[in-house]
Scaffold this motif. Structure first.
Motif, PDB file in Angstrom:
ATOM      1  N   UNK A   8       0.636  -1.300   0.015  1.00 35.87           N
ATOM      2  CA  UNK A   8      -0.071   0.036   0.186  1.00 35.87           C
ATOM      3  C   UNK A   8       0.853   1.121  -0.119  1.00 35.87           C
ATOM      4  N   UNK A   9       2.134   1.131  -0.329  1.00 35.87           N
ATOM      5  CA  UNK A   9       2.978   2.383  -0.222  1.00 35.87           C
ATOM      6  C   UNK A   9       3.564   2.361  -1.648  1.00 35.87           C
ATOM      7  N   UNK A  10       3.995   3.781  -1.869  1.00 34.02           N
ATOM      8  CA  UNK A  10       4.318   4.208  -3.339  1.00 34.02           C
ATOM      9  C   UNK A  10       5.240   5.333  -3.260  1.00 34.02           C
ATOM     10  N   UNK A  11       6.446   4.937  -4.417  1.00 35.95           N
ATOM     11  CA  UNK A  11       7.188   5.867  -4.673  1.00 35.95           C
ATOM     12  C   UNK A  11       7.198   6.157  -6.227  1.00 35.95           C
ATOM     13  N   UNK A  12       7.422   7.558  -6.694  1.00 35.20           N
ATOM     14  CA  UNK A  12       7.019   8.144  -8.085  1.00 35.20           C
ATOM     15  C   UNK A  12       8.085   9.075  -8.404  1.00 35.20           C
ATOM     16  N   UNK A  13       9.121   8.829  -9.434  1.00 33.10           N
ATOM     17  CA  UNK A  13       9.933   9.940  -9.922  1.00 33.10           C
ATOM     18  C   UNK A  13       9.244  10.433 -11.303  1.00 33.10           C
TER      19      UNK A  13
END
Length: 335
Positions: free
Chosen positions: A296-301
């Motif tokens: 349920x966690x996200x990282x976006x670049x």
């Protein structure tokens, strides 16, 4: 040393992320960082829109909205899925030569803003559209403490100190209302979505209108969610690439033009008489990047490139890292 900062920050976030807004997390923490030194092509700079740092709290609730939430934050139908948010953000704009102690009439003003945002993202999974509305309130100028923030971090990493903040735009209040409408344009298969979007802003910070297209390809859950929680969250691992071409018309931008009290500040008006550049009223841009979701966690670049904001300053690119961390395991508000 600053050349290693983007790599260090990316590694730090990768270790911390385990992260996206999902329907099975009713409370989330968002960390958002813009910096023009983040650049996938190795062409980092320290000019123009130099930095933007934000931390936000996102939440879902059962109680009906009252007061401002009820009147200025519209919902996308009676069965919409609603995510509210509170954010605090500081942004700064600087000219190219920050070591120069003199006024630079052919470049950006020094400008900083410190503000809070209260907003709502309301999406309709059946008809596949959403509203995002937000109310912004804060300050422009020395009250925003952008000089102090930039000086502190440049000293921390051993980078050249900024020496021209005495020429920054004057203090002024910032009050804005922003609204975005998104709708699914094409979704032929589960791994491709094309979303159309229109955005409008009005107030003492920015008055503008934009048209955007969001293209996403890869492994992901539905962009507008789903009434069935199991369908909305079926993928526990997501990996996708995105692109967002856009076109904007800008009527007013306080950070580029000096704020609503510029004419009352004699020092700034005197400097402005020598200003040789001016704000562009039309810009085009392209955002592109990747997103990773684990559980349920996200990282976006995202790399965000724009045509010049001020005449003669050239196009500009800013990197963005956004981290979303769920801080609640509840799937239904209040349960």
């Amino acid at each position: 040393m600053k050349r290693w900062l983007p790599l260090f920050f990316l590694c730090l976030l990768a270790m911390t992320a385990s992260a996206q807004i999902t329907q099975d997390a009713t409370k989330q923490l968002r960390i958002y960082e813009d910096d023009d030194f983040f650049n996938i092509w190795g062409r980092g700079t320290d000019r123009g829109y130099s930095n933007g740092s934000s931390i936000g709290y996102l939440y879902m609730k059962k109680k009906k909205s009252v007061f401002l939430d009820k009147w200025i934050l519209p919902v996308a139908g009676p069965h919409a899925i609603n995510v509210f948010e509170w954010d605090g953000m500081q942004i700064m704009i600087t000219p190219n030569q920050i070591a120069d102690t003199s006024y630079i009439p052919k470049d950006f003003y020094y400008a900083g803003a410190l503000y809070a945002t209260h907003g709502l993202t309301s999406y309709n999974p059946e008809r596949k559209y959403s509203f995002h509305s937000e109310f912004v309130f804060g300050v422009l100028g020395p009250w925003a403490f952008a000089k102090e923030t930039q000086t502190f971090f440049h000293n921390l990493i051993g980078y050249q100190p900024p020496r021209g903040w005495e020429y920054q735009v004057p203090n002024a209040p910032l009050i804005n209302y922003n609204f975005t409408y998104e709708i699914m344009l094409w979704n032929p298969v589960d791994y491709l979505e094309i979303v159309g979007s229109a955005n409008g802003k009005i107030g003492t910070m920015t008055t503008s209108a934009s048209a955007l297209t969001y293209i996403r390809a890869g492994l992901f859950n539905p962009y507008f969610g789903h009434r069935d929680l199991a369908v909305a969250t079926k993928r526990r691992f997501q990996l996708y690439a995105m692109a967002r071409p856009q076109f904007s018309m800008i009527g007013y931008n306080a950070l580029l033009q000096g704020g609503i009290f510029r004419s009352r500040n004699s020092n700034f008006e005197e400097l402005n008489n020598y200003q040789e550049t001016h704000m562009r009223h039309w810009t085009i841009g392209m955002d592109y990047g990747i997103g990773i979701v684990i559980n349920r966690a996200s990282i976006n670049y995202t790399q965000k490139t724009r045509t010049e904001w001020m005449s003669g300053t050239g196009k500009h690119s800013v990197g963005n890292i956004t981290l979303l961390i769920p801080i609640s395991r509840k799937t239904i508000p209040g349960d």
